[in-house]
Design a protein around this motif. Structure first.
Motif, PDB file in Angstrom:
ATOM      1  N   LYS A 146       0.833  -1.206   0.000  1.00 38.04           N
ATOM      2  CA  LYS A 146       0.000   0.000   0.000  1.00 38.04           C
ATOM      3  C   LYS A 146       0.867   1.256   0.000  1.00 38.04           C
ATOM      4  O   LYS A 146       0.652   2.186  -0.783  1.00 38.04           O
ATOM      5  CB  LYS A 146      -0.921  -0.005   1.216  1.00 38.04           C
ATOM      6  CG  LYS A 146      -2.069   0.993   1.149  1.00 38.04           C
ATOM      7  CD  LYS A 146      -1.675   2.379   1.658  1.00 38.04           C
ATOM      8  CE  LYS A 146      -2.831   3.369   1.485  1.00 38.04           C
ATOM      9  NZ  LYS A 146      -2.445   4.737   1.857  1.00 38.04           N
TER      10      LYS A 146
ATOM     11  N   SER B  42       1.238   3.674  -3.253  1.00 43.96           N
ATOM     12  CA  SER B  42       0.791   5.060  -3.070  1.00 43.96           C
ATOM     13  C   SER B  42       1.884   6.039  -3.487  1.00 43.96           C
ATOM     14  O   SER B  42       1.597   7.109  -4.036  1.00 43.96           O
ATOM     15  CB  SER B  42       0.394   5.302  -1.608  1.00 43.96           C
ATOM     16  OG  SER B  42      -0.722   4.516  -1.250  1.00 43.96           O
TER      17      SER B  42
ATOM     18  N   SER C 156      -5.536   4.924  -3.333  1.00 41.38           N
ATOM     19  CA  SER C 156      -5.416   4.229  -2.052  1.00 41.38           C
ATOM     20  C   SER C 156      -6.211   2.930  -2.043  1.00 41.38           C
ATOM     21  O   SER C 156      -5.730   1.893  -1.558  1.00 41.38           O
ATOM     22  CB  SER C 156      -5.896   5.139  -0.916  1.00 41.38           C
ATOM     23  OG  SER C 156      -5.802   4.472   0.331  1.00 41.38           O
ATOM     24  N   SER C 157      -7.425   2.953  -2.598  1.00 43.12           N
ATOM     25  CA  SER C 157      -8.253   1.745  -2.606  1.00 43.12           C
ATOM     26  C   SER C 157      -7.606   0.642  -3.444  1.00 43.12           C
ATOM     27  O   SER C 157      -7.613  -0.535  -3.065  1.00 43.12           O
ATOM     28  CB  SER C 157      -9.648   2.065  -3.154  1.00 43.12           C
ATOM     29  OG  SER C 157      -9.575   2.593  -4.473  1.00 43.12           O
TER      30      SER C 157
ATOM     31  N   ALA D 143      -4.366   0.367  -4.044  1.00 48.16           N
ATOM     32  CA  ALA D 143      -3.149  -0.059  -3.359  1.00 48.16           C
ATOM     33  C   ALA D 143      -3.463  -1.078  -2.260  1.00 48.16           C
ATOM     34  O   ALA D 143      -2.760  -2.081  -2.109  1.00 48.16           O
ATOM     35  CB  ALA D 143      -2.438   1.159  -2.766  1.00 48.16           C
ATOM     36  N   TRP D 144      -4.537  -0.836  -1.502  1.00 45.60           N
ATOM     37  CA  TRP D 144      -4.931  -1.803  -0.473  1.00 45.60           C
ATOM     38  C   TRP D 144      -5.381  -3.115  -1.101  1.00 45.60           C
ATOM     39  O   TRP D 144      -5.064  -4.209  -0.611  1.00 45.60           O
ATOM     40  CB  TRP D 144      -6.060  -1.237   0.396  1.00 45.60           C
ATOM     41  CG  TRP D 144      -5.630  -0.318   1.479  1.00 45.60           C
ATOM     42  CD1 TRP D 144      -5.971   0.990   1.653  1.00 45.60           C
ATOM     43  CD2 TRP D 144      -4.756  -0.641   2.580  1.00 45.60           C
ATOM     44  NE1 TRP D 144      -5.375   1.507   2.770  1.00 45.60           N
ATOM     45  CE2 TRP D 144      -4.628   0.538   3.365  1.00 45.60           C
ATOM     46  CE3 TRP D 144      -4.072  -1.790   2.975  1.00 45.60           C
ATOM     47  CZ2 TRP D 144      -3.853   0.573   4.514  1.00 45.60           C
ATOM     48  CZ3 TRP D 144      -3.293  -1.757   4.127  1.00 45.60           C
ATOM     49  CH2 TRP D 144      -3.185  -0.586   4.873  1.00 45.60           C
TER      50      TRP D 144
ATOM     51  N   GLY E 279      -2.405  -5.005  -2.222  1.00 44.10           N
ATOM     52  CA  GLY E 279      -1.653  -5.429  -1.047  1.00 44.10           C
ATOM     53  C   GLY E 279      -2.229  -6.670  -0.392  1.00 44.10           C
ATOM     54  O   GLY E 279      -1.501  -7.615  -0.061  1.00 44.10           O
TER      55      GLY E 279
END
Length: 389
Positions: free
Chosen positions: A309, A313, A319-320, A322-323, A326
């Motif tokens: 994440k 980033s 962000s969504s 990346a999570w 991850g």
């Protein structure tokens, strides 16, 4: 009691079918079913299959085919495109995970060699789980699919390098510095021989007889096993030879045909590989290492998503997304199991450390799968809102 090879195959594949059915109903990775079956019916369980060494030798062929197919899929043009987009994140994360694994091994009081192997095993995420839990539309048509494939592909390349190093170090221990030097010299010679053979012999033959599918099939198997055997003779590993055999054919149109035809053979042998992995577990060792495996699994599950994440980033990814990436990569890899297998056979790692890594792999497979299927779009989600084919 000794059982025939036929009976062993009956137990393995019939049992695998039963447990795989249960795994699909409970949304588990099928790999875990194969490992569990080995634990149940192998020497530490009901002893229905009591010659895992023979099956282990047979299953090793599956790993050879796996790396051959991986090489066939590595188109140079696609590889360059992927390297530009994902290389920085993949390399930085792999170095960080290596250090995490190494210092975890030191904290568990393993030797330096064992800690290094543990660090290497922590570097990678599961290609099988990562790709299988991606919806097809995301895999082929969206940015996240490209990003996932890029990260996993670069990790696969790093894994090949690690396997080469382990094979070279393992071989050099019995032959000294001269053996290490010969191994280093053998690799470029093998690559040159492979490219020359493909250009002047293999491709002309494939083009001349391309209408005979049986011939293409036989050439694929012969080239894969032949170069794998040559690599082993030169002091390298069979896996490296198979990978070079695949990548030298990757640019030819016949590569896709070979990939499709060889996948069932690969899957057959991989069932045996993961079964023998479970059969090789010793219950008394598991009793000693379960706490280490739980701690290491918790570290992997917690740290890997956060690391991806943060790094993604920094590459200006949402962000969504990346999570999402991850958590999909929040486990260790089937390559980690292969690294342990090779290190164990080369006497670079002890039984206890090997079992810690193997148990961590199984635990992280299960836990990360549950996290993904209950929170992100995937083909086997129990909730309709998340199920995407």
């Amino acid at each position: 009691m000794e059982h025939s090879l036929f009976f062993s195959f009956f137990v393995i594949f019939s049992g695998a079918a039963v447990l795989a059915t249960f795994s699909l109903y409970t949304h588990q990775p099928i790999i875990v079913a194969y490992v569990l079956l080995g634990l149940l019916v192998g020497p530490s369980g009901f002893q229905l299959v009591n010659d895992p060494e023979l099956l282990n030798e047979i299953s090793h062929i599956g790993i050879v085919f796996l790396l051959f197919l991986l090489g066939l899929d590595m188109q140079p043009s696609s590889l360059l495109h992927v390297l530009k987009k994902a290389s920085l994140v993949a390399v930085i994360s792999s170095v960080f995970f290596f250090l995490l694994g190494y210092f975890s091994g030191q904290a568990f009081h393993f030797t330096s060699n064992e800690s290094l192997i543990m660090g290497a095993a922590m570097m990678f995420s599961s290609t099988i789980i990562g790709i299988k839990l991606l919806p097809t539309t995301v895999l082929h048509h969206k940015h996240m699919g490209e990003l996932m494939i890029g990260l996993l592909l670069i990790q696969d390349i790093l894994a090949i390098v690690v396997l080469l190093v382990i094979g070279s170090v393992g071989g050099s221990e019995s032959g000294g510095e001269a053996s290490m030097a010969l191994t280093a010299l053998a690799l470029p010679c093998l690559i040159a021989f492979a490219y020359g053979s493909v250009k002047w012999i293999i491709i002309p033959l494939l083009e001349k007889f391309d209408l005979f599918h049986e011939y293409l099939f036989l050439m694929a198997i012969g080239w894969c096993l032949g170069l794998a055997s040559l690599a082993e003779y030169l002091g390298l590993s069979k896996e490296i030879g198979a990978f070079i055999a695949g990548i030298t054919l990757a640019t030819h149109p016949v590569a896709q045909f070979m990939t499709d035809k060889l996948k069932p053979i690969r899957d057959f042998f991989l069932v045996l590989f993961f079964f023998t992995l479970g059969a090789s577990f010793k219950i008394h060792v598991l009793a000693d290492i379960w706490l280490y495996a739980l701690i290491l699994s918790a570290v992997v599950i917690a740290i890997k998503p956060i690391t991806f994440k943060v790094l993604l980033s920094q590459q200006l990814e949402r962000s969504s997304l990346a999570w999402d990436v991850g958590f999909r990569l929040g486990q260790i890899s089937e390559f980690s199991l292969l690294i342990v297998y090779l290190a164990l056979s080369s006497n670079l790692i002890g039984e206890q450390a090997a079992h810690v890594i193997q148990a961590t792999a199984v635990l992280t497979f299960v836990i990360s799968t549950y996290i993904v299927i209950f929170n992100y779009p995937n083909p086997i989600a129990p909730a309709d809102r998340l199920r995407r084919d």
